[in-house]
Motif scaffolding. Structure first.
Motif, mmCIF file in Angstrom:
data_model
loop_
_atom_site.group_PDB
_atom_site.id
_atom_site.type_symbol
_atom_site.label_atom_id
_atom_site.label_comp_id
_atom_site.label_asym_id
_atom_site.label_seq_id
_atom_site.Cartn_x
_atom_site.Cartn_y
_atom_site.Cartn_z
ATOM 1 N N ILE A 109 -10.910 20.160 -9.929
ATOM 2 C CA ILE A 109 -11.553 21.148 -9.073
ATOM 3 C C ILE A 109 -13.014 21.260 -9.470
ATOM 4 O O ILE A 109 -13.340 21.534 -10.633
ATOM 5 N N ASP A 110 -13.895 21.028 -8.497
ATOM 6 C CA ASP A 110 -15.339 21.085 -8.715
ATOM 7 C C ASP A 110 -15.876 22.411 -8.187
ATOM 8 O O ASP A 110 -15.114 23.297 -7.820
ATOM 9 N N PRO B 288 -12.763 21.013 -3.816
ATOM 10 C CA PRO B 288 -13.808 21.991 -4.154
ATOM 11 C C PRO B 288 -13.150 23.305 -4.557
ATOM 12 O O PRO B 288 -11.952 23.516 -4.308
ATOM 13 N N ALA B 289 -13.913 24.195 -5.150
ATOM 14 C CA ALA B 289 -13.336 25.449 -5.649
ATOM 15 C C ALA B 289 -12.716 26.277 -4.532
ATOM 16 O O ALA B 289 -11.693 26.936 -4.735
ATOM 17 N N ILE B 290 -13.282 26.216 -3.333
ATOM 18 C CA ILE B 290 -12.757 26.992 -2.220
ATOM 19 C C ILE B 290 -11.370 26.508 -1.810
ATOM 20 O O ILE B 290 -10.585 27.254 -1.218
ATOM 21 N N GLY B 291 -11.029 25.255 -2.136
ATOM 22 C CA GLY B 291 -9.732 24.702 -1.758
ATOM 23 C C GLY B 291 -8.662 24.849 -2.816
ATOM 24 O O GLY B 291 -7.522 24.407 -2.618
ATOM 25 N N ALA C 133 -16.713 25.280 -11.285
ATOM 26 C CA ALA C 133 -15.415 25.676 -10.735
ATOM 27 C C ALA C 133 -14.894 26.932 -11.403
ATOM 28 O O ALA C 133 -14.329 27.811 -10.743
ATOM 29 N N VAL C 134 -15.077 27.039 -12.714
ATOM 30 C CA VAL C 134 -14.625 28.231 -13.434
ATOM 31 C C VAL C 134 -15.326 29.467 -12.893
ATOM 32 O O VAL C 134 -14.700 30.500 -12.618
#
Length: 207
Positions: free
Chosen positions: A153-154, A176-179, A197-198
């Motif tokens: 996760i980016d 991506p982080a939203i996913g 991502a964190v």
């Protein structure tokens, strides 16, 4: 909670402080079950119905005499055995669109992240920057990290070279982080997050 940050070449890149409200929650199997069930039901498309005997517009005239014709005693062209007739016990409309409030969804995401952290299956890296989009090079990199099944996760967007290099790798998925979602997190052995991502996940859960 403090965790060591690595580079993709498995080198040290400092430490990061993880929020206990996101990565330190107790495991809640009931919450995880509710969120995963909701996700899988949301994937299902609306089932289409078939017209049954009462919904088919055919003549109601009797086909022939009751006796003496040498054939069966049919009385309606809408019967299922005729071409164009109604479907016997056909599918009915079923709309799979369950609801789940945001508080439970956020709690489920935080619980899934906490489970990976508690199991020691959470890895934080500086970034996913690759010099070139080569699958062979990425395989060697993942081998150095000891990852054979991982969700990467980016931040706001996935690194282009990393996304291309990992496209054909089995059990390696990039989002991506939203996913980020509970089902994919639990469906992979290792969860790999970037610093970006964190930050995005903590803001998403606390927001």
């Amino acid at each position: 909670m403090k965790l060591e940050v690595k580079n993709l070449d498995n080198g040290a890149a400092g430490d990061i402080e993880l929020s206990d409200a996101v990565f330190g929650l107790p495991p809640r199997v009931d919450i995880l079950h509710r969120v995963v069930t909701w996700q899988l039901e949301k994937r299902r498309a609306t089932a289409r119905k078939a017209r049954e005997r009462s919904e088919v517009k055919r003549t109601g005239k009797k086909l022939g005499n009751q006796k003496g014709g040498g054939t069966a005693r049919h009385g309606n062209r809408a019967a299922p055995q005729f071409i164009g007739g109604g479907k016997a016990h056909g599918p009915r409309v079923r709309d799979f669109d369950p609801g789940l409030n945001k508080k439970i969804r956020r709690l489920g995401l935080a619980t899934a992240l906490s489970v990976k952290a508690a199991e020691g299956k959470l890895v934080v890296v500086e970034n996913f920057d690759l010099a070139e989009a080569k699958t062979k090079s990425l395989l060697a990199t993942l081998g150095g990290l000891g990852i054979t099944s991982g969700l990467f996760i980016d931040g706001d967007a996935v690194n282009a070279n990393f996304g291309l290099a990992s496209a054909n790798l089995h059990k390696i998925d990039v989002l991506p982080a939203i996913g980020a979602n509970v089902y994919d997190i639990l469906n992979h052995d290792t969860l790999v997050l970037t610093r970006a991502a964190v930050a995005s996940l903590e803001a998403r859960v606390n927001g």
